[in-house]
Design a protein around this motif. Structure first.
Motif, PDB file in Angstrom:
ATOM      1  N   LYS A 181       0.816  -1.217   0.000  1.00 23.23           N
ATOM      2  CA  LYS A 181       0.000   0.000   0.000  1.00 23.23           C
ATOM      3  C   LYS A 181       0.847   1.264   0.000  1.00 23.23           C
ATOM      4  CE  LYS A 181      -3.672   2.544   0.675  1.00 23.23           C
ATOM      5  NZ  LYS A 181      -3.943   3.347  -0.480  1.00 23.23           N
ATOM      6  N   GLY A 182       2.003   1.235   0.683  1.00 24.93           N
ATOM      7  CA  GLY A 182       2.860   2.409   0.762  1.00 24.93           C
ATOM      8  C   GLY A 182       4.325   2.041   0.674  1.00 24.93           C
ATOM      9  N   LEU A 183       5.107   2.954   0.121  1.00 29.12           N
ATOM     10  CA  LEU A 183       6.561   2.776   0.011  1.00 29.12           C
ATOM     11  C   LEU A 183       7.257   4.099   0.319  1.00 29.12           C
ATOM     12  CD1 LEU A 183       6.886   0.881  -3.409  1.00 29.12           C
ATOM     13  CD2 LEU A 183       7.247  -0.088  -1.136  1.00 29.12           C
ATOM     14  N   ALA A 184       8.447   3.985   0.844  1.00 26.30           N
ATOM     15  CA  ALA A 184       9.350   5.136   0.993  1.00 26.30           C
ATOM     16  C   ALA A 184      10.738   4.604   0.692  1.00 26.30           C
ATOM     17  CB  ALA A 184       9.286   5.705   2.402  1.00 26.30           C
ATOM     18  N   SER A 185      11.527   5.374  -0.035  1.00 31.98           N
ATOM     19  CA  SER A 185      12.848   4.884  -0.425  1.00 31.98           C
ATOM     20  C   SER A 185      13.827   6.026  -0.592  1.00 31.98           C
ATOM     21  CB  SER A 185      12.755   4.106  -1.736  1.00 31.98           C
ATOM     22  OG  SER A 185      14.032   3.637  -2.119  1.00 31.98           O
ATOM     23  N   ASN A 186      15.105   5.697  -0.408  1.00 31.26           N
ATOM     24  CA  ASN A 186      16.170   6.662  -0.655  1.00 31.26           C
ATOM     25  C   ASN A 186      16.831   6.434  -2.012  1.00 31.26           C
ATOM     26  OD1 ASN A 186      17.546   4.298   0.023  1.00 31.26           O
ATOM     27  ND2 ASN A 186      19.162   5.370   1.131  1.00 31.26           N
ATOM     28  N   ALA A 187      16.241   5.591  -2.849  1.00 31.30           N
ATOM     29  CA  ALA A 187      16.788   5.320  -4.179  1.00 31.30           C
ATOM     30  C   ALA A 187      16.454   6.460  -5.140  1.00 31.30           C
ATOM     31  CB  ALA A 187      16.243   4.002  -4.726  1.00 31.30           C
ATOM     32  N   THR A 188      17.389   6.819  -5.984  1.00 27.94           N
ATOM     33  CA  THR A 188      17.158   7.907  -6.932  1.00 27.94           C
ATOM     34  C   THR A 188      16.069   7.570  -7.946  1.00 27.94           C
ATOM     35  OG1 THR A 188      18.989   7.111  -8.282  1.00 27.94           O
ATOM     36  CG2 THR A 188      19.477   8.868  -6.709  1.00 27.94           C
ATOM     37  N   TRP A 189      15.947   6.308  -8.333  1.00 31.37           N
ATOM     38  CA  TRP A 189      14.911   5.926  -9.287  1.00 31.37           C
ATOM     39  C   TRP A 189      13.516   6.187  -8.733  1.00 31.37           C
ATOM     40  CZ3 TRP A 189      11.042   2.645  -8.010  1.00 31.37           C
ATOM     41  CH2 TRP A 189      11.235   1.838  -6.894  1.00 31.37           C
ATOM     42  N   PHE A 190      13.396   6.151  -7.410  1.00 32.03           N
ATOM     43  CA  PHE A 190      12.099   6.246  -6.767  1.00 32.03           C
ATOM     44  C   PHE A 190      11.401   7.566  -7.093  1.00 32.03           C
ATOM     45  CE2 PHE A 190       9.302   6.736  -3.049  1.00 32.03           C
ATOM     46  CZ  PHE A 190       8.635   5.525  -3.126  1.00 32.03           C
ATOM     47  N   GLN A 191      12.137   8.683  -7.048  1.00 33.65           N
ATOM     48  CA  GLN A 191      11.545   9.978  -7.363  1.00 33.65           C
ATOM     49  C   GLN A 191      11.039  10.020  -8.803  1.00 33.65           C
ATOM     50  OE1 GLN A 191      10.789  12.466  -5.248  1.00 33.65           O
ATOM     51  NE2 GLN A 191      11.484  11.029  -3.696  1.00 33.65           N
ATOM     52  N   GLU A 192      11.755   9.358  -9.689  1.00 32.00           N
ATOM     53  CA  GLU A 192      11.369   9.371 -11.104  1.00 32.00           C
ATOM     54  C   GLU A 192      10.172   8.470 -11.400  1.00 32.00           C
ATOM     55  OE1 GLU A 192      14.945   8.061 -12.954  1.00 32.00           O
ATOM     56  OE2 GLU A 192      16.115   9.745 -12.178  1.00 32.00           O
ATOM     57  N   LYS A 193      10.047   7.367 -10.686  1.00 28.50           N
ATOM     58  CA  LYS A 193       9.050   6.348 -11.012  1.00 28.50           C
ATOM     59  C   LYS A 193       7.857   6.296 -10.078  1.00 28.50           C
ATOM     60  CE  LYS A 193      11.705   4.440 -14.208  1.00 28.50           C
ATOM     61  NZ  LYS A 193      11.409   4.521 -15.601  1.00 28.50           N
ATOM     62  N   LYS A 194       7.904   6.981  -8.927  1.00 30.00           N
ATOM     63  CA  LYS A 194       6.896   6.744  -7.899  1.00 30.00           C
ATOM     64  C   LYS A 194       5.473   7.039  -8.364  1.00 30.00           C
ATOM     65  CE  LYS A 194       7.175  11.103  -5.382  1.00 30.00           C
ATOM     66  NZ  LYS A 194       7.490  11.719  -4.088  1.00 30.00           N
ATOM     67  N   ALA A 195       5.262   7.966  -9.258  1.00 33.47           N
ATOM     68  CA  ALA A 195       3.911   8.281  -9.733  1.00 33.47           C
ATOM     69  C   ALA A 195       3.324   7.147 -10.586  1.00 33.47           C
ATOM     70  CB  ALA A 195       3.916   9.578 -10.534  1.00 33.47           C
ATOM     71  N   LYS A 196       4.170   6.300 -11.127  1.00 33.71           N
ATOM     72  CA  LYS A 196       3.715   5.216 -11.993  1.00 33.71           C
ATOM     73  C   LYS A 196       3.563   3.881 -11.264  1.00 33.71           C
ATOM     74  CE  LYS A 196       5.950   7.244 -15.984  1.00 33.71           C
ATOM     75  NZ  LYS A 196       6.962   7.087 -17.009  1.00 33.71           N
ATOM     76  N   LEU A 197       3.988   3.822 -10.018  1.00 42.01           N
ATOM     77  CA  LEU A 197       3.935   2.568  -9.273  1.00 42.01           C
ATOM     78  C   LEU A 197       2.507   2.242  -8.869  1.00 42.01           C
ATOM     79  CD1 LEU A 197       7.014   3.036  -6.892  1.00 42.01           C
ATOM     80  CD2 LEU A 197       6.933   1.925  -9.125  1.00 42.01           C
ATOM     81  N   SER A 198       2.184   0.956  -8.850  1.00 44.14           N
ATOM     82  CA  SER A 198       0.882   0.505  -8.373  1.00 44.14           C
ATOM     83  C   SER A 198       1.081  -0.661  -7.410  1.00 44.14           C
ATOM     84  CB  SER A 198      -0.013   0.086  -9.547  1.00 44.14           C
ATOM     85  OG  SER A 198       0.569  -0.981 -10.256  1.00 44.14           O
ATOM     86  N   MET A 199       0.001  -1.034  -6.752  1.00 48.21           N
ATOM     87  CA  MET A 199       0.070  -2.103  -5.759  1.00 48.21           C
ATOM     88  C   MET A 199       0.592  -3.397  -6.348  1.00 48.21           C
ATOM     89  SD  MET A 199      -3.376  -2.061  -3.532  1.00 48.21           S
ATOM     90  CE  MET A 199      -3.799  -0.695  -2.491  1.00 48.21           C
ATOM     91  N   CYS A 200       1.290  -4.127  -5.501  1.00 46.74           N
ATOM     92  CA  CYS A 200       1.698  -5.499  -5.779  1.00 46.74           C
ATOM     93  C   CYS A 200       0.951  -6.390  -4.799  1.00 46.74           C
ATOM     94  CB  CYS A 200       3.190  -5.698  -5.531  1.00 46.74           C
ATOM     95  SG  CYS A 200       4.265  -4.659  -6.491  1.00 46.74           S
ATOM     96  N   LYS A 201       0.751  -7.631  -5.162  1.00 48.43           N
ATOM     97  CA  LYS A 201       0.203  -8.610  -4.231  1.00 48.43           C
ATOM     98  C   LYS A 201       1.336  -9.533  -3.815  1.00 48.43           C
ATOM     99  CE  LYS A 201      -2.328 -12.102  -5.628  1.00 48.43           C
ATOM    100  NZ  LYS A 201      -3.444 -12.907  -6.138  1.00 48.43           N
ATOM    101  N   SER A 202       1.485  -9.750  -2.520  1.00 49.55           N
ATOM    102  CA  SER A 202       2.501 -10.656  -1.991  1.00 49.55           C
ATOM    103  C   SER A 202       1.815 -11.768  -1.214  1.00 49.55           C
ATOM    104  CB  SER A 202       3.467  -9.920  -1.064  1.00 49.55           C
ATOM    105  OG  SER A 202       4.167  -8.934  -1.770  1.00 49.55           O
ATOM    106  N   VAL A 203       2.279 -12.983  -1.420  1.00 49.39           N
ATOM    107  CA  VAL A 203       1.781 -14.118  -0.652  1.00 49.39           C
ATOM    108  C   VAL A 203       2.960 -14.694   0.109  1.00 49.39           C
ATOM    109  CG1 VAL A 203       0.677 -16.380  -0.740  1.00 49.39           C
ATOM    110  CG2 VAL A 203      -0.045 -14.572  -2.329  1.00 49.39           C
ATOM    111  N   VAL A 204       2.804 -14.765   1.435  1.00 49.83           N
ATOM    112  CA  VAL A 204       3.856 -15.248   2.321  1.00 49.83           C
ATOM    113  C   VAL A 204       3.455 -16.627   2.830  1.00 49.83           C
ATOM    114  CG1 VAL A 204       5.177 -14.779   4.415  1.00 49.83           C
ATOM    115  CG2 VAL A 204       4.323 -12.868   3.032  1.00 49.83           C
TER     116      VAL A 204
END
Length: 192
Positions: free
Chosen positions: A46-69
């Protein structure tokens, strides 16, 4: 479990890191009395925060992922992440090895020669989980990512959970510009 952030972690490992001040992983505590069996099952990023430079460029295009543990041998966890990218559904699998501290896992990606520590910092098991991932793939450079997992794409008290995650991310040194709340994907991740 960044691991719940699998495709984005892969992208992050290929980028240079921003100069964000984040605490050392040794300063981060795991969920007290972490119960791995209650953590199993389906989660949505639902939410992400990152110090990666790519993150600022791509964050508007990101959508939810489903994870199964799911449980694996010797206290490890299997993590299967499903996400939508480039008009296709993709699946990413990894094995989170226990470190001896409940709620703290580690994995290694040979493709990038990178080590990853994943710490479940807070969870109520039924609605949300917040964790921090530290990845090291180049000596002296570290990636930090905070992740908010929810059990549903439309969690109850969504605004409250978002604010809880924002406070968590701030406590880890992330600014508002480094935080994103993800929209539902149109494909690949149903609530079933």
């Amino acid at each position: 479990m960044a691991a719940g952030n699998g495709p984005w972690m892969a992208l992050a490992l290929l980028t240079l890191l921003a100069g964000l001040q984040t605490p050392a992983l040794s300063e981060v505590s795991v969920q007290p009395n972490f119960k791995q069996d209650q953590f199993l099952g389906r989660w949505f990023t639902k939410g992400l925060a990152s110090n990666a430079t790519w993150f600022q460029e791509k964050k508007a295009k990101l959508s939810m992922c489903k994870s199964v543990v799911t449980a694996a041998e010797d206290g490890a966890l299997n993590l299967t992440v499903t996400y939508f990218r480039n008009t296709q559904c993709h699946v990413w699998n990894l094995l989170l090895e226990p470190t001896g501290t409940p709620g703290h896992y580690r994995y290694y990606k040979p493709k990038w020669g990178s080590n990853h520590d994943v710490l479940v910092v807070e969870t109520d098991y039924d609605r949300y989980a917040m964790f921090i991932t530290q990845s090291t793939n180049v000596p002296g450079k570290e990636l930090f990512m905070a992740t908010l997992y929810t059990r549903s794409q439309n969690p109850v008290a969504e605004r409250e959970l978002n604010e809880k995650f924002r406070s968590f991310a701030h406590s880890q040194g992330f600014t508002d510009e480094a935080i994103v709340f993800l929209h539902k994907a149109d494909k690949c991740i149903d609530d079933q």
